[in-house]
Design a protein around this motif. Structure first.
Motif, PDB file in Angstrom:
ATOM      1  N   ASP A  90      45.048  14.576  45.030  1.00 19.26           N
ATOM      2  CA  ASP A  90      45.844  14.198  46.187  1.00 19.26           C
ATOM      3  C   ASP A  90      47.254  14.747  45.993  1.00 19.26           C
ATOM      4  N   TYR A  92      49.982  14.340  47.954  1.00 20.24           N
ATOM      5  CA  TYR A  92      50.811  13.714  48.985  1.00 20.24           C
ATOM      6  C   TYR A  92      52.301  13.828  48.699  1.00 20.24           C
ATOM      7  N   HIS A 129      45.060  14.932  51.075  1.00 18.11           N
ATOM      8  CA  HIS A 129      45.488  13.568  50.751  1.00 18.11           C
ATOM      9  C   HIS A 129      44.371  12.558  50.963  1.00 18.11           C
ATOM     10  N   HIS A 130      44.407  11.508  50.204  1.00 14.75           N
ATOM     11  CA  HIS A 130      43.614  10.290  50.354  1.00 14.75           C
ATOM     12  C   HIS A 130      42.112  10.438  50.156  1.00 14.75           C
TER      13      HIS A 130
END
Length: 504
Positions: A90, A92, A129-130
């Motif tokens: 990830d 982010y 992301h995520h």
């Protein structure tokens, strides 16, 4: 059983056991998490720690571990077969970088201790992301990307955080993409999300608007849609998830605060939404879903209890209704996860979920509502990324229970069993298995079957057959050759399986 397990416990376990009912927990169940490990020698905070995979048994003993070369941001881990674990990095914290970046996927085979990194470039900017989903049939990956708009789309504000869903091949070829903001008209952020959103924490921008904050994608191939399956996309900040037809790109419906369903609690009360700032929505059976309801920013109960929930619900697409079937809430605010978390149903019927900020995993017996297993991670590293973002489960052997049987004169004449594979699929693929009934280790009955999708039980029936004296047993083997072999007990009261805890 608990006395025997205590002899194997580490004197300084990495996990603290708070609840454990060995009569209601599968003793052959392993729990897999990522936790931080100090790396040292670097200056950036995000590089001072490394992600370590920890595999523990039901007592909290770490039976396998693997230190990766990745920072803490390995997420969305899941098993893609009986022994191989996959996760992705990830990124982010790289939201403002305007250049295309590499997607990095980590794979570790627990049986051979081999690990590898898959890396491919995308043709446009965007930080993964995520969540991620791997499709072994097409050997492709579906991910969520987000990026600060700047000048990418002049029709919307430059400080808007945009998101796109993409499917890419292992070589990095773009196979499909879907621009969230072109299908969702929402452009404003609540005060709560503006204050704690990742725009402020990672870009340091006072004007950045993280409107969508998607945290889950699920590519459901069981629902064919118009040919390529459907994709479920969950927005934390909009308290809604949408069903998207993959081929046409059409939004079929939305469910949640901004959706088009009438929603009802388990007691039949109309609700504005069944979940608030939720994570990890997944389909199970057709029209059935499970979700971790963080219960953060609940507009119907703004001053209510700070407790997250394990929720399941069934939808009627024609009538546009959704009804809760499971809604479990912990006894106090220790069981509250303001961000992150997941929940899913385990083989046999219990539910498992994680409360990330407290680094706590909980298994619940829904028949009584009681916690039957609770484990808390013990770590001195306190960083925002050291939370237990999600938890995953692996069984040492397939799980089997007796669903129904008929007996006469002390003999079994036919029976139906419920069977689960050792890992939780997140794609709809066919996995074959074999169930055998043996007498004195000689097979009497052999039935081939297909395991249920999304860790739902497969019902396997045998009969007519006559099983009386001797030493009867049952053996279940999955497509990877992993098998369970348990003695059967036949008495005047019926048929039972004599489970044994596996020490290897």
């Amino acid at each position: 059983v608990s006395r025997r397990f205590r002899t194997f416990k580490s004197p300084n376990p990495a996990f603290c056991l708070h609840h454990f009912d060995p009569t209601r927990v599968n003793l052959n169940q392993l729990t897999v998490v990522f936790s931080p490990r100090l790396a040292g020698g670097t200056k950036r905070a995000s590089e001072r720690h490394r992600a370590m995979v920890k595999v523990m048994d039901v007592t909290g003993q770490v039976v396998l571990s693997k230190l990766t070369t990745f920072p803490l941001f390995l997420r969305s881990h899941r098993f893609i077969n009986s022994t191989a674990l996959m996760a992705f990095e990830d990124q982010y914290d790289r939201l403002e970088e305007g250049e295309p970046m590499a997607i990095r996927v980590y794979v570790w085979d627990l049986a051979t201790d081999r690990d590898e990194m898959l890396e491919f470039m995308l043709p446009f900017p965007g930080a993964p992301h995520h969540d991620m989903q791997y499709n072994p049939t097409t050997d492709s990956f579906m991910l969520m990307l987000r990026y600060l708009n700047r000048k990418s789309d002049p029709t919307v504000a430059p400080d808007l955080m945009l998101e796109r869903l993409v499917e890419v091949s292992r070589r990095g070829d773009l196979l499909w993409h879907w621009e969230v903001h072109k299908h969702m008209p929402y452009r404003s952020v609540s005060t709560l999300d503006l204050e704690e959103g990742e725009c402020r924490s990672h870009i340091r921008s006072e004007s950045c608007q993280d409107v969508f904050h998607g945290n889950t994608i699920f590519w459901d191939l069981r629902d064919k849609g118009t040919g390529g399956g459907v994709v479920y996309y969950l927005s934390r900040h909009l308290d809604t998830f949408w069903k998207i037809d993959k081929v046409s790109g059409k939004v079929v419906w939305g469910l949640g605060r901004l959706g088009n369903f009438k929603m009802y609690s388990k007691e039949g009360k109309p609700m504005q939404s069944l979940f608030w700032h939720a994570h990890a929505v997944e389909p199970t059976a057709p029209n059935h879903f499970q979700i971790f309801d963080n219960n953060r920013g609940n507009l119907e109960n703004p001053r209510g209890l700070n407790r997250s929930r394990f929720v399941e619900f069934v939808v009627d697409e024609d009538r546009r209704t959704a009804n809760e079937t499971i809604a479990w809430m912990g006894p106090d605010d220790h069981y509250f996860g303001p961000a992150g978390g997941n929940y899913y149903r385990l083989p046999g019927g219990n539910g498992l979920g994680t409360f990330p900020k407290k680094r706590t995993m909980v298994e619940v017996d829904f028949r009584t509502g009681h916690i039957v297993w609770e484990m808390q991670h013990r770590t001195r590293i306190k960083t925002p990324t050291s939370i237990l973002y999600r938890v995953e489960t692996l069984l040492l052997v397939p799980h089997v229970t007796v669903a129904a049987h008929a007996h006469s004169g002390g003999c079994i004449t036919d029976a139906t069993f419920c069977v689960w594979d050792v890992y939780r699929q997140r794609v709809a693929k066919t996995v074959r298995g074999k169930l055998e009934i043996l007498l004195n280790l000689t097979a009497l009955v052999s039935v081939e079957f297909t395991f249920g999708l999304y860790w739902q039980p497969a019902e396997v029936s045998i009969g007519p057959v006559l099983i009386c004296n001797g030493s009867p047993s049952i053996r279940v083997t999955n497509g990877d050759g992993i098998f369970a072999h348990w003695p059967l007990d036949i008495s005047n009261s019926g048929l039972t399986i004599k489970y044994v805890a596996i020490n290897k």
